[in-house]
Each structure stands twice: as structure tokens, then as C-alpha cells.
Motif scaffolding. Structure first.
Motif, mmCIF file in Angstrom:
data_model
loop_
_atom_site.group_PDB
_atom_site.id
_atom_site.type_symbol
_atom_site.label_atom_id
_atom_site.label_comp_id
_atom_site.label_asym_id
_atom_site.label_seq_id
_atom_site.Cartn_x
_atom_site.Cartn_y
_atom_site.Cartn_z
ATOM 1 N N GLU A 93 0.841 -1.202 0.000
ATOM 2 C CA GLU A 93 0.000 0.000 0.000
ATOM 3 C C GLU A 93 0.883 1.262 0.000
ATOM 4 O OE1 GLU A 93 -4.143 -0.388 1.714
ATOM 5 O OE2 GLU A 93 -3.163 0.882 3.205
ATOM 6 N N LEU A 94 1.960 1.198 0.773
ATOM 7 C CA LEU A 94 2.881 2.344 0.852
ATOM 8 C C LEU A 94 3.509 2.625 -0.536
ATOM 9 C CD1 LEU A 94 5.505 2.775 3.673
ATOM 10 C CD2 LEU A 94 6.128 3.242 1.344
ATOM 11 N N ARG A 96 2.260 1.886 -3.382
ATOM 12 C CA ARG A 96 1.230 2.456 -4.262
ATOM 13 C C ARG A 96 1.005 3.940 -3.928
ATOM 14 N NH1 ARG A 96 -5.033 0.803 -4.032
ATOM 15 N NH2 ARG A 96 -4.652 1.761 -2.021
ATOM 16 N N SER A 97 1.050 4.277 -2.646
ATOM 17 C CA SER A 97 0.867 5.680 -2.245
ATOM 18 C C SER A 97 1.986 6.549 -2.808
ATOM 19 C CB SER A 97 0.833 5.808 -0.714
ATOM 20 O OG SER A 97 -0.313 5.191 -0.195
ATOM 21 N N LEU A 98 3.221 6.046 -2.766
ATOM 22 C CA LEU A 98 4.346 6.819 -3.331
ATOM 23 C C LEU A 98 4.076 7.145 -4.799
ATOM 24 C CD1 LEU A 98 7.316 4.796 -1.781
ATOM 25 C CD2 LEU A 98 7.035 7.266 -1.535
ATOM 26 N N LYS A 99 3.617 6.127 -5.528
ATOM 27 C CA LYS A 99 3.355 6.337 -6.974
ATOM 28 C C LYS A 99 2.206 7.308 -7.185
ATOM 29 C CE LYS A 99 4.962 2.052 -9.031
ATOM 30 N NZ LYS A 99 4.735 0.858 -8.195
ATOM 31 N N ARG A 100 1.115 7.082 -6.435
ATOM 32 C CA ARG A 100 -0.061 7.940 -6.628
ATOM 33 C C ARG A 100 0.244 9.390 -6.250
ATOM 34 N NH1 ARG A 100 -5.156 5.228 -3.712
ATOM 35 N NH2 ARG A 100 -6.183 4.402 -5.542
ATOM 36 N N TYR A 109 4.062 9.348 7.463
ATOM 37 C CA TYR A 109 3.323 8.113 7.165
ATOM 38 C C TYR A 109 2.722 7.587 8.457
ATOM 39 C CZ TYR A 109 1.940 3.982 4.596
ATOM 40 O OH TYR A 109 1.183 3.007 3.962
ATOM 41 N N ASN A 110 1.392 7.436 8.443
ATOM 42 C CA ASN A 110 0.666 7.076 9.658
ATOM 43 C C ASN A 110 0.242 5.620 9.697
ATOM 44 O OD1 ASN A 110 -0.312 9.735 11.242
ATOM 45 N ND2 ASN A 110 -0.146 10.185 9.050
ATOM 46 N N CYS A 111 0.532 4.960 10.806
ATOM 47 C CA CYS A 111 -0.109 3.693 11.132
ATOM 48 C C CYS A 111 -1.542 4.109 11.501
ATOM 49 C CB CYS A 111 0.623 3.068 12.322
ATOM 50 S SG CYS A 111 0.091 1.429 12.764
ATOM 51 N N TRP A 112 -2.468 3.861 10.610
ATOM 52 C CA TRP A 112 -3.748 4.559 10.546
ATOM 53 C C TRP A 112 -4.837 3.930 11.403
ATOM 54 C CZ3 TRP A 112 -6.933 4.362 5.352
ATOM 55 C CH2 TRP A 112 -8.006 5.246 5.430
ATOM 56 N N ALA A 131 7.245 -2.721 9.338
ATOM 57 C CA ALA A 131 7.313 -2.324 7.915
ATOM 58 C C ALA A 131 7.446 -0.800 7.783
ATOM 59 C CB ALA A 131 6.071 -2.813 7.175
ATOM 60 N N ILE A 132 6.764 -0.074 8.653
ATOM 61 C CA ILE A 132 6.852 1.399 8.612
ATOM 62 C C ILE A 132 8.277 1.835 8.984
ATOM 63 C CG2 ILE A 132 6.083 3.526 9.765
ATOM 64 C CD1 ILE A 132 3.264 2.292 9.914
ATOM 65 N N LEU A 133 8.814 1.218 10.021
ATOM 66 C CA LEU A 133 10.158 1.631 10.466
ATOM 67 C C LEU A 133 11.216 1.255 9.416
ATOM 68 C CD1 LEU A 133 9.878 0.763 14.265
ATOM 69 C CD2 LEU A 133 9.521 2.971 13.152
#
Ligand code: SF4
Ligand code: SF4
Length: 363
Positions: A93-94, A96-100, A109-112, A131-133
């Protein structure tokens, strides 16, 4: 425009943030991106979005505006999120967000949507936090944060585990006592604080009778009063307002540009009123949209807010005219309490349904 440091991270951002969850024409990418650019040109530098917002178009809209913002050479930051507990899925998902978003690095970037402490444990066990770290280590994320509707002491607990540099939390005069300890913990730990829902889901501006005590000067309008109160709290880095269109951007920027900090006495007075009167309003976040019987829980809870503020007059008219529903819908409720478990404010939903029904009967 007012600018502030994001905790001790060294990053700076405008104190008014663009909430990308309310675009009025999300399928019209160019029109919506023009609203984002209008905000950027007026000094807003924090643009918040998430997968799924606005028919899943919000990241694409912000990314379209990003292409233009880059050309200007002026600073801006983007914030997005993932609610996936599984680290592998979050990573997908991350990426994909970079691309979008058309960026090489996501600034925040939030652990939502960490809703309960059990949910928080799932994020750690599933690998989401790791994964976030890791993405941060690789330079794909500048600042790791979490977004939450937990009560203050639980927010403190997550903060003190030491994974994050910032917290994004629902906060306004309506629920400030409920989350106060979370803000204190964030500041003690040098974190950035981003507040969502600063207008209490839209309840505050039209209700001067109930919220007029937020005004420090007679010439302030209620939007200004709600924002000036938050801006006067220097623990808050960014107040995120969900913008539908250009007009929403203009009025919020004007409100921030007329900001004059409240005195310590004015803040103390407001806080004493808030502590007594406003810790249990529905913020219209719609996270209770989980009813197996298809009851629009948030519609009844928002109506309950009006009932509390204005008395029992015209509950049925409000339900019909504003929400297109009727009190009879509550007859389908099986008392499973799924909505109460999902409620970001931990509100006694079923009790309020009963209060509404009783008010309708006696009106
Ligand atoms: S308690 Fe009632 S309103 Fe809430 S989710 Fe269950 S059936 Fe729906
Ligand atoms: S009842 Fe709770 S979850 Fe539902 S809209 Fe209101 S605050 Fe949000």
C-alpha cells in the motif's frame, strides 16, 4: 499563515493543514487538484490523504497537485496512511501511495486508525509497525506517525513504546478532555501533534449559542473562534480541516490569517467550560458505519447532538431532511453493540437511541 515545528524532528509546516477527505467532486481530478493548489498558493504546506478517501481518489488528486507544487520549488509535505496490520500488505500500500502521490519520500506516514489497544497489538504482531520503520530506514518515509481515536491514557501508552515521531488524533473543544493526556504525552516525547476534526465534525461553527464561549473578541466568527482556540495551543503542530472546495480553503485561510493568540486566562476559562460541558459529542467521523442491520448510526448520533444543543424540537424533520431516514429504522437494532465497539468517541450509542425515541414520543 502560521508555521510550526513538528515536535523535535526539525521539520516545519503550516499550522493549518489540508484534509483531503472531503473533496466535493472527487471524480473531477483537475478541479479538485486546483483546490489543493489554491491552498498551497495561500501558504498551506501540509497535505493529508489516505487510501480510500473520497471514493479512493484523494491520493490521486493530491498527487496531481504535487506535480505542480514541485515545479514551484516551494516547500510542501504530504501525509498518508495505512490501516493494514500485515506488514507485507502495508508495504504494498505504501509503494502504491508513493506512486499515486508522485513523490520519492512520504513526509508523514501514519499507522492509521488505531482504535483499541488490542488493535495496536495486532499492528505490531502483524508486522505493520516494523514495515513502517523499515521504510523509514530505507528513506521512503521521513517521519513515522500513528493516527488514532483512542482515549488519552491509551494514546500515552502507544507513544511511550517509542516507535513514532508524531501522532494524528481527533481533537476539538468537543472531545479535548478525552484526549488531553495523549497530547501531553506527545509533547513530553518531543512529537509532532496533528489534529483531525478541529471543528467537531462541523458542529461548532453553526452553534454559536452553545460554543460562543470560544470567542475571545466579539468580531470573531465561530470558524475563527474554533481555529484560534486550537492555534493558541502551541502543543498542536497542525490543525487539519477537510476542504470540499475553494471557498472552504479561502474561509479557513482567512480565519488563520486573523489569528491573535488567546491569553492564558482566556484559555483557562475555555478549558474549564469544555471540561464541564463537552466531552461526549458525536464527531460525525462515521467509523460506526458497521451496522449489520444497515442502520445509519452516525445520522442518529449527529441528530442526538442537535437534540442536546437545541432541545427536542423537530428531531423527525432533522432525520428526514438532513439524513433521509426515519426514527423507525431504530426498530431494526438488535443491540449487538458492534457500533459502540467501533465508535471513536466510545459513546453510549444505544442509550442515545433510547433518548431520541423518548424525545420523539414526548414531542
Ligand atoms: S447495536 Fe444496533 S445499531 Fe449498533 S451495530 Fe448493532 S444493530 Fe446496528
Ligand atoms: S457515533 Fe462515534 S463512531 Fe459514530 S460518527 Fe459519532 S463519534 Fe463517530
Amino acid at each position: 499563515m502560521e508555521y510550526r515545528g513538528y515536535g523535535i524532528s526539525g521539520s516545519r509546516t503550516a499550522a493549518l493543514g489540508f484534509g483531503g477527505m472531503r473533496f466535493e467532486s472527487p471524480q473531477d481530478t483537475d478541479k479538485s487538484a486546483a483546490t489543493v493548489l489554491r491552498a498551497f498558493n495561500k501558504g498551506i504546506t501540509y497535505f493529508d490523504t489516505a487510501p480510500g478517501y473520497c471514493e479512493d481518489q484523494s491520493e490521486i488528486i493530491i498527487g496531481t497537485a504535487v506535480k505542480e507544487m514541485k515545479k514551484s520549488g516551494e516547500p510542501f509535505t504530504v501525509s498518508t496512511k495505512s490501516n493494514k496490520p500485515d506488514g507485507t500488505v502495508l508495504r504494498r500500500e505504501l509503494e502504491r501511495s508513493l506512486k499515486r502521490l508522485n513523490v520519492d519520500v512520504i513526509d508523514y506516514y501514519n499507522c492509521w486508525y488505531v482504535l483499541t489497544l488490542e488493535d495496536w497489538e495486532r499492528r505490531k504482531k502483524g508486522g505493520a509497525v516494523e514495515a513502517i520503520l523499515k521504510a523509514k530506514e530505507e528513506g521512503l518515509i521521513r517521519h513515522a506517525a500513528f493516527s488514532t481515536h483512542l482515549p488519552g491514557p491509551h494514546i500515552r501508552q502507544v507513544i511511550e513504546e517509542g516507535f513514532f515521531e508524531g501522532v494524528t488524533l481527533g481533537y476539538s473543544v468537543i472531545n479535548s478532555p478525552f484526549r488531553q493526556d495523549g497530547i501531553r504525552a506527545a509533547v513530553e516525547n518531543g512529537m509532532g501533534v496533528v489534529v483531525m476534526n478541529p471543528l467537531g465534525g462541523g458542529i461548532i461553527p453553526p452553534n454559536e449559542k452553545a460554543f460562543g464561549f470560544l470567542k475571545a473578541r466579539p468580531e470573531q466568527n465561530m470558524l475563527e473562534a474554533a481555529l484560534h482556540y486550537l492555534l493558541s495551543d502551541d502543543r498542536i503542530t497542525v490543525s487539519l480541516v477537510g476542504f470540499r472546495n475553494d471557498n472552504d480553503v479561502d474561509t479557513a485561510v482567512e480565519a488563520v490569517n486573523s489569528f491573535f493568540p488567546y491569553t492564558a486566562d482566556q484559555m483557562e476559562y475555555i478549558e474549564s467550560r469544555v471540561a464541564r460541558e463537552f466531552n461526549s459529542f458525536c464527531t460525525s467521523c462515521m467509523y460506526c458505519n458497521v451496522c449489520p442491520e444497515d442502520i445509519p448510526v452516525w445520522a442518529f448520533m449527529e441528530t442526538h447532538n442537535h437534540f442536546r444543543l437545541k432541545g427536542g424540537e423537530d428531531i423527525l424533520g432533522h432525520l428526514r431532511g438532513y439524513w433521509g431516514t426515519a426514527i423507525d429504522a431504530l426498530e431494526r437494532c438488535t443491540s449487538c453493540r458492534k457500533c459502540e465497539r467501533a465508535c471513536t468517541q466510545h459513546l453510549p450509542i444505544l442509550e442515545r437511541f433510547e433518548e431520541l425515541k423518548a424525545a420523539v414520543k414526548t414531542s
